[in-house]
Scaffold this motif. Structure first.
Motif, PDB file in Angstrom:
ATOM      1  N   SER A 105       0.826  -1.210   0.000  1.00  0.00           N
ATOM      2  CA  SER A 105       0.000   0.000   0.000  1.00  0.00           C
ATOM      3  C   SER A 105       0.862   1.262   0.000  1.00  0.00           C
ATOM      4  CB  SER A 105      -0.956  -0.001   1.189  1.00  0.00           C
ATOM      5  OG  SER A 105      -0.218   0.110   2.391  1.00  0.00           O
ATOM      6  N   LYS A 106       2.002   1.231   0.667  1.00  0.00           N
ATOM      7  CA  LYS A 106       2.901   2.391   0.636  1.00  0.00           C
ATOM      8  C   LYS A 106       3.492   2.575  -0.756  1.00  0.00           C
ATOM      9  CE  LYS A 106       4.231   2.582   5.454  1.00  0.00           C
ATOM     10  NZ  LYS A 106       5.337   2.583   6.393  1.00  0.00           N
ATOM     11  N   ARG A 107       3.821   1.482  -1.411  1.00  0.00           N
ATOM     12  CA  ARG A 107       4.353   1.550  -2.764  1.00  0.00           C
ATOM     13  C   ARG A 107       3.279   2.076  -3.721  1.00  0.00           C
ATOM     14  NH1 ARG A 107       7.011  -3.686  -4.434  1.00  0.00           N
ATOM     15  NH2 ARG A 107       8.695  -2.819  -3.218  1.00  0.00           N
ATOM     16  N   GLN A 155       0.739   3.959  -2.927  1.00  0.00           N
ATOM     17  CA  GLN A 155       0.547   5.370  -2.582  1.00  0.00           C
ATOM     18  C   GLN A 155       1.646   6.238  -3.197  1.00  0.00           C
ATOM     19  OE1 GLN A 155      -2.256   5.814  -1.380  1.00  0.00           O
ATOM     20  NE2 GLN A 155      -2.262   7.761  -0.352  1.00  0.00           N
TER      21      GLN A 155
END
Length: 155
Positions: A3-5, A7
């Motif tokens: 999810s960070k990637r 985002q």
């Protein structure tokens, strides 16, 4: 972690699209300013009337009659527009140190800023599709379309 990637990729895409839209607008202003500066900041420049004698593929030429005490120019060139016919008399401003003219008055201002109108239309597509900002995109598209329409009607 995914999810960070994701985002980060979304932020990168938005930044890239904002950069493309900004690049389009800067290019439109830069290409418009070349002629617009002579029309909008015309104080102290040579004003007069150009009588169209002949037109080529991209430019028209003719004799120039000044308004003041500046010398006559037997042959002055101007960018060809759709509404120019042989024998037409156009109010013009000469670019300093050259025999190139630009249209004076409101038609000249609108004609000079026409590249910005096209850039606004292109940027509207990037703003709507890449940034998902539809209201801003509609505003840019309407402003660009109004500018191009007004330039077409004025010439």
């Amino acid at each position: 972690m995914a999810s960070k990637r994701t985002q980060a990729l979304l932020y990168a895409r938005r930044a890239a699209m904002a950069g493309v839209a900004l690049l389009l607008l800067v290019a439109g202003v830069r290409s418009s300013w070349g002629a617009a500066q002579h029309v909008m900041l015309a104080k102290g420049r040579e004003h007069g009337t150009l009588t169209i004698a002949a037109c080529g593929a991209e430019t028209c030429t003719g004799p120039y009659t000044p308004e003041g005490r500046t010398p006559d120019h037997p042959r002055v060139t101007i960018d060809k527009s759709i509404a120019v016919r042989k024998g037409a008399k156009l109010p013009v401003v000469l670019k300093p140190g050259t025999a190139e003219a630009v249209r004076a008055g409101a038609p000249g201002v609108l004609h000079a800023w026409a590249p910005l109108g096209g850039a606004l239309l292109l940027a509207a597509l990037v703003i709507a599709g890449g940034l998902r900002m539809t209201r801003l995109a509609w505003g840019a598209a309407l402003a660009g379309g109004a500018l191009l329409g007004a330039a077409f009607l004025a010439l």
